[in-house]
Scaffold this motif. Structure first.
Motif, short mmCIF file in Angstrom:
data_model
loop_
_atom_site.label_atom_id
_atom_site.label_comp_id
_atom_site.label_asym_id
_atom_site.label_seq_id
_atom_site.Cartn_x
_atom_site.Cartn_y
_atom_site.Cartn_z
N PRO A 94 0.82 -1.20 0.00
CA PRO A 94 0.00 0.00 0.00
C PRO A 94 0.86 1.27 0.00
O PRO A 94 1.90 1.31 0.65
CB PRO A 94 -0.81 -0.12 1.31
N GLU A 95 0.41 2.25 -0.77
CA GLU A 95 1.08 3.55 -0.80
C GLU A 95 0.07 4.60 -0.37
O GLU A 95 -0.75 5.05 -1.16
CB GLU A 95 1.62 3.85 -2.21
N ARG A 96 0.10 4.93 0.91
CA ARG A 96 -0.89 5.85 1.46
C ARG A 96 -0.52 7.30 1.14
O ARG A 96 0.62 7.70 1.28
CB ARG A 96 -1.00 5.65 2.98
N GLN A 97 -1.51 8.05 0.73
CA GLN A 97 -1.36 9.47 0.49
C GLN A 97 -2.75 10.11 0.51
O GLN A 97 -3.75 9.41 0.62
CB GLN A 97 -0.67 9.71 -0.85
N GLN A 98 -2.80 11.41 0.40
CA GLN A 98 -4.09 12.08 0.37
C GLN A 98 -4.75 11.83 -0.98
O GLN A 98 -4.17 12.12 -2.03
CB GLN A 98 -3.91 13.58 0.60
N VAL A 99 -5.96 11.27 -0.97
CA VAL A 99 -6.68 10.97 -2.21
C VAL A 99 -8.10 11.52 -2.10
O VAL A 99 -8.62 11.75 -1.00
CB VAL A 99 -6.72 9.45 -2.48
N ASP A 100 -8.71 11.73 -3.26
CA ASP A 100 -10.07 12.23 -3.34
C ASP A 100 -10.98 11.07 -3.72
O ASP A 100 -10.87 10.51 -4.81
CB ASP A 100 -10.14 13.35 -4.38
N LEU A 101 -11.88 10.69 -2.81
CA LEU A 101 -12.77 9.56 -3.07
C LEU A 101 -13.68 9.84 -4.26
O LEU A 101 -14.07 8.92 -4.98
CB LEU A 101 -13.60 9.24 -1.82
N ASN A 102 -14.03 11.10 -4.50
CA ASN A 102 -14.85 11.45 -5.66
C ASN A 102 -14.17 11.01 -6.95
O ASN A 102 -14.80 10.43 -7.85
CB ASN A 102 -15.12 12.95 -5.70
N GLU A 103 -12.89 11.30 -7.07
CA GLU A 103 -12.15 10.93 -8.28
C GLU A 103 -12.05 9.42 -8.43
O GLU A 103 -12.13 8.88 -9.54
CB GLU A 103 -10.75 11.55 -8.26
N ILE A 104 -11.87 8.73 -7.31
CA ILE A 104 -11.78 7.27 -7.35
C ILE A 104 -13.10 6.67 -7.83
O ILE A 104 -13.13 5.75 -8.66
CB ILE A 104 -11.39 6.72 -5.96
N VAL A 105 -14.21 7.19 -7.33
CA VAL A 105 -15.53 6.71 -7.73
C VAL A 105 -15.75 6.96 -9.23
O VAL A 105 -16.21 6.07 -9.96
CB VAL A 105 -16.63 7.38 -6.90
N GLN A 106 -15.42 8.14 -9.69
CA GLN A 106 -15.62 8.46 -11.11
C GLN A 106 -14.79 7.57 -12.01
O GLN A 106 -15.25 7.12 -13.06
CB GLN A 106 -15.29 9.94 -11.35
#
Length: 396
Positions: A94-106
């Motif tokens: 795993p490579e943890r960082q700040q991500v936007d769940l909206n972008e992942i869903v899209q």
């Protein structure tokens, strides 16, 4: 009278382990296949993305600019689909960082948009306008969303019309000290029978016919979300169907308005002598065109051996190299640089469409050389060069 209970349990366990081994081998084969497919697709996509951006920036009229923008958007969509395939097969730490769940869903929905339309599924998405930021591994979270959406689509295939799928993301700020993000994936299909609701997250448990379900999807989702400190649950669905709810801790920046991080912009720099190493001439020329506006002196070599021959005659400031090449590949070039031109070891970066192969991952992890995954935007490439220049300035 003989009690066969222990024997039956042993036979069932052997069969379960045999099935688990078969599924594991299938997943490993899928990963190898996707690695090869991604490399072959990412090379031409790099050319399309790069050339469309360059055409958009230099268009002589508005009509040409609009056409270039359409090509760029279509190519970018293809690139996101390839990245989603890769994330499904990626088995790296795993490579943890700040991500936007909206972008992942899209991105996950984009992968199955055509299938949903073909199955007559009405999709609705309710995403907040502000970024839904959290601390996590984007690839793993993409696997979770993709699996939940694919499961819902498969459940709806046998349901009467209208077939509905609703995806929503919500930010819960009731506790300012511990805000959470809630993702729900709900369908109006047949639902999950009460007698198996407690087993659906068990490894290799599936109600799907042989050849369709593996029984690893929901178990994988549970493990990924649990490793992120969250929960995934099957919720009650009014009117029938199934609703899966994922709850994750929001990133702390969410408490101050969910501001998106500012992009890294490369500053103006002194023109450099660059060597681009790639066996695909179209990609090499596209990279050169991307960097030419900064005034760099750019040379091109078709593989690692040709690059070494050029470096023996003429030094350079930075090397931008592909990894998979004939005669002498990227890792081979790096090892030769350590012997013949050691000053270039911190002046090289790799651009590649293959980061899934075990040998490539091991090499990148071992050396820590910067890598840019194909396809990439001109701004990404210029930012990589700027970061390398910055590191050189720090070491001087």
């Amino acid at each position: 009278m003989h009690d066969l209970s222990d024997s039956k349990r042993a036979e069932a366990e052997i069969e379960r382990q045999r099935e688990a081994l078969v599924q594991s081998e299938k997943l490993a084969a899928l990963g190898s296949l996707l690695a090869g497919v991604a490399h072959e697709l990412n090379n031409p996509l790099s050319v399309v993305v790069g050339q469309s951006v360059l055409l958009e920036e230099t268009a002589p009229d508005e009509a040409t600019e609009i056409r270039a923008r359409k090509i760029h958007r279509a190519a970018d969509r293809c690139a996101r689909i390839v990245r989603t395939f890769l994330s499904l097969a990626r088995r790296s730490p795993p490579e943890r960082q700040q991500v936007d769940l909206n972008e992942i869903v899209q991105a996950a929905v984009e992968l199955v948009t055509y299938s949903l339309h073909a199955d007559g599924v009405e999709l609705t998405m309710d995403l907040p306008r502000e970024p839904a930021l959290l601390w996590g591994d984007a690839d793993q979270l993409n696997q979770v969303v993709t699996n939940l959406v694919v499961n819902a689509r498969q459940a709806l295939q046998t349901a009467p019309r209208p077939r509905r799928l609703a995806i929503a993301v919500r930010l819960d700020r009731d506790d300012p000290e511990a805000p959470t993000i809630r993702l729900s994936v709900a369908d109006n299909g047949p639902g999950v029978p009460a007698e198996i609701r407690t087993r659906i997250f068990d490894p290799f448990f599936t109600t799907k016919p042989a050849g369709i379900g593996t029984g690893v999807g929901l178990s994988m989702c549970h493990n990924i979300i649990d490793s992120h400190g969250g929960t995934v649950e099957l919720d009650e669905t009014p009117g029938g169907g199934a609703t899966f709810v994922v709850t994750l801790a929001a990133h702390r920046s969410a408490t101050v308005g969910f501001a998106a991080p500012a992009g890294e912009l490369p500053a103006a720099m002194t023109p450099l002598r660059l060597l681009i190493v790639d066996d695909d001439p179209e990609i090499a020329l596209t990279v050169a065109e991307m960097l030419a506006p900064d005034g760099h002196d750019i040379a091109i070599a078709e593989n690692g051996a040709a690059a070494l021959a050029r470096l023996d005659e003429e030094p350079c400031d930075l090397v931008i190299s592909d990894i998979r090449m004939p005669e002498l590949d990227g890792p081979g070039l790096y090892r030769q640089l350590a012997i013949r031109h050691p000053r270039l070891l911190n002046r090289i970066c790799f651009v590649t469409g293959d980061t899934l192969s075990e040998g490539v991952r091991d090499f990148l992890n071992e050396t820590g050389v910067p890598v840019l995954e194909k396809p990439y935007e001109p701004a990404d490439l210029r930012a990589m060069v700027a970061r390398l220049v910055g590191k050189l300035g720090e070491s001087q």
